[in-house]
Design an enzyme around this catalytic site. Structure first.
Site, PDB file in Angstrom:
ATOM      1  N   PHE A 217       0.867  -1.186   0.000  1.00 65.71           N
ATOM      2  CA  PHE A 217       0.000   0.000   0.000  1.00 65.71           C
ATOM      3  C   PHE A 217       0.899   1.229   0.000  1.00 65.71           C
ATOM      4  CE2 PHE A 217      -2.288   3.532   1.790  1.00 65.71           C
ATOM      5  CZ  PHE A 217      -3.522   3.447   1.159  1.00 65.71           C
ATOM      6  N   ASP A 326       9.390   3.126   1.367  1.00 64.53           N
ATOM      7  CA  ASP A 326       8.189   3.821   1.825  1.00 64.53           C
ATOM      8  C   ASP A 326       8.051   3.593   3.330  1.00 64.53           C
ATOM      9  OD1 ASP A 326       5.665   4.699   2.511  1.00 64.53           O
ATOM     10  OD2 ASP A 326       4.634   3.716   0.847  1.00 64.53           O
ATOM     11  N   LYS A 357       2.553  10.436   8.522  1.00 63.92           N
ATOM     12  CA  LYS A 357       1.973   9.890   9.745  1.00 63.92           C
ATOM     13  C   LYS A 357       2.664  10.403  11.008  1.00 63.92           C
ATOM     14  CE  LYS A 357      -0.287   5.851   7.700  1.00 63.92           C
ATOM     15  NZ  LYS A 357      -1.690   6.194   8.008  1.00 63.92           N
ATOM     16  N   THR A 381       0.957  23.884  -4.320  1.00 66.05           N
ATOM     17  CA  THR A 381       0.785  25.167  -3.646  1.00 66.05           C
ATOM     18  C   THR A 381       1.422  25.179  -2.259  1.00 66.05           C
ATOM     19  OG1 THR A 381      -1.267  25.636  -4.836  1.00 66.05           O
ATOM     20  CG2 THR A 381      -0.894  26.837  -2.781  1.00 66.05           C
TER      21      THR A 381
END
Length: 501
Positions: A217, A326, A357, A381
């Site tokens: 994931f 990751d 997280k 942005t």
């Protein structure tokens, strides 16, 4: 197969207690330090079913505005403290899920509340800048004080982002840009490339790929979804890319009983990974990068050995692929080290590390050569939020001051030992207890029973989460002490004992 997984399980098995030798036996903790008691509650307290009446009212209200099918209940964050989450009906639960593993030092930590009262920080909260073009004066210092102070080995550059998905999405873009610049010899893009990319065609939009692993994931944005393979509902109806998917090892437990079988399984997965890299190059879609979680979290808390990851790193080097770790869920200390890949013991573990997280902000670290060559290529942005760097710097101070990584290691041993004992006592329900630090999981006999255990535990004041097809994952905050673990294990024992009758 000499691996940290095997050493961890062997060490913990020696320390197992005998609390389950009789049905009446319980975990018994020493009294919590006074400061800990002052900061938080002394245990769960349940007043209604969950969701309670007020949560149900709010679910109906919000349901008229957006989809609420995933909402568990509504929370009273003002009254939540430390390891305890309070809902709007006054139920107080020991939170072992922590907002999908994203609360580092518990709710309303005094150090973070104090930070909010500092008038020097007021401007940062009132004025959110577009960091890519107009950062505040103190931004370089705050990055150095927070993110760079815990930079992974070999990485001195970091790009902030808002969340895990956009961190990985932009890391993939950085990999593709790096790969094409290598092919060009760092020359400028041709007019043909510039023109063709505007209509989504090659050579400007090249047929490059990212290799990922089954069960992974990495997020829900378009590129991340192409590398996510944990649940069908994440991917259904969304177009994707033809990128290679390698098998992730499915280890058998107890590890010490399946040394040969697990070594063969990892060798098979490594061989298929290298075959896929070659196959995709032959297809004209070369693998620019390999992305992998040190522990597959959402996919079921799937582990592999140190030898596996070291070999995979070598495969990436051999074929000229960037190696992307990751650490969105594993980073931040839950495994007993700040980065899970530190358990591999490598001097050059990878080229990119993405995070979010527990680090409160998103982003990715990278080696110098993966720095984007022109402005606006890795851009949006906000490019993160400088207030999160303020919080992270204070979180890191708390981790160091309170030796929380050592605390995680101690609490993790108690947790994993307890899970071993529970699966010994209830073998028809539980199996494959595993983990590093407090980053632990256990399998349940089937999905329905797993979900039932989660609900029954919640009724008794312990909030847990699932992962994979039938696993329960444990994701406490770094301030989770041994006595919190004992509360958790006692509740699980009570739930399982009732099911076992």
């Amino acid at each position: 197969m000499a691996s940290w997984l095997l050493r961890q399980q062997l060490a913990l098995s020696v320390q197992r207690n005998v609390w389950l030798s009789a049905p009446v036996c319980r975990f018994v903790s020493k009294a919590a330090p006074r400061t800990q008691v002052d900061f938080e509650y002394d245990g769960p307290s349940m007043k209604t079913q969950v969701p309670g009446p007020r949560s149900q009212e709010l679910l109906k209200q919000l349901g008229d505005i957006q989809n609420v099918a995933a909402i568990n209940f509504f929370c009273n964050y003002e009254d939540s403290r430390g390891n305890y989450l309070v809902d709007v009906d006054g139920n107080r639960m020991l939170d072992i899920y922590t907002q999908i593993s994203s609360i580092p030092i518990g709710y309303n930590h005094p150090a973070l509340l104090k930070l909010m009262t500092n008038p020097n920080n007021m401007s940062a909260f009132v004025n959110r800048p577009a960091l890519g073009i107009l950062p505040p004066e103190n931004f370089p210092d705050k990055i150095a004080e927070s993110l760079l102070s815990v930079a992974p080995t070999g990485m001195s550059r970091v790009q902030t982002m808002a969340c895990g998905s956009c961190s990985n999405e932009n890391a993939y873009k950085a990999v593709f840009i790096w790969y094409r610049n290598k092919e060009r010899g760092h020359g400028s893009a041709s007019d043909e490339e510039l023109n063709s990319c505007m209509i989504n065609q090659g050579p400007g939009c090249p047929d490059l790929s990212i290799l990922s692993f089954m069960g992974a994931f990495h997020g829900r944005t378009l590129g991340c979804l192409a590398t996510t393979h944990s649940k069908a509902i994440h991917k259904l109806d969304v177009p994707s890319f033809d990128w290679p998917i390698a098998p992730f090892p499915r280890l058998q437990y107890p590890l010490e009983e399946f040394t040969r079988e697990n070594a063969q399984e990892e060798a098979r997965c490594l061989e298929e990974t290298e075959d896929l890299i070659v196959k995709w190059r032959q297809k004209g879609k070369p693998v620019a990068g390999i992305v992998i979680e040190p522990i597959q979290a959402e996919g079921g808390d799937n582990h592999a050995s140190t030898d596996f990851f070291r070999s995979l790193r070598n495969i990436a080097r051999k074929h000229g692929c960037a190696f992307h770790m990751d650490e969105v869920q594993t980073g931040g200390g839950a495994t007993g080290k700040f980065w899970a890949h530190e358990h591999w013991g490598m001097d050059d573990p990878g080229d990119i590390v993405s995070f979010s997280k527990k680090l409160l902000t998103g982003g990715f670290y990278h080696k110098d050569e993966l720095q984007a060559d022109k402005p606006y290529r890795i851009f949006n942005t906000w490019m993160g939020d400088p207030t999160k760097n303020l919080f992270l710097a204070e979180v890191l101070n708390v981790i160091r001051r309170e030796n929380l990584l050592e605390e995680v290691t101690r609490s993790g041993k108690v947790l994993l030992n307890g899970l071993y004992e529970l699966q010994t006592r209830y073998p028809s329900f539980l199996s494959r207890a595993r983990g590093l630090g407090t980053f632990c999981a256990i399998d349940v006999c089937n999905d329905a029973t797993r979900n039932g255990i989660l609900l029954k535990a919640r009724e008794k004041g312990v909030l847990l989460g699932g992962c994979g097809d039938r696993s329960i994952r444990f994701r406490p905050a770094l301030v989770c002490k041994e006595h919190h673990v004992h509360i958790l294990l006692n509740v699980l024992n009570d739930v399982l004992h009732a099911l076992h009758k």
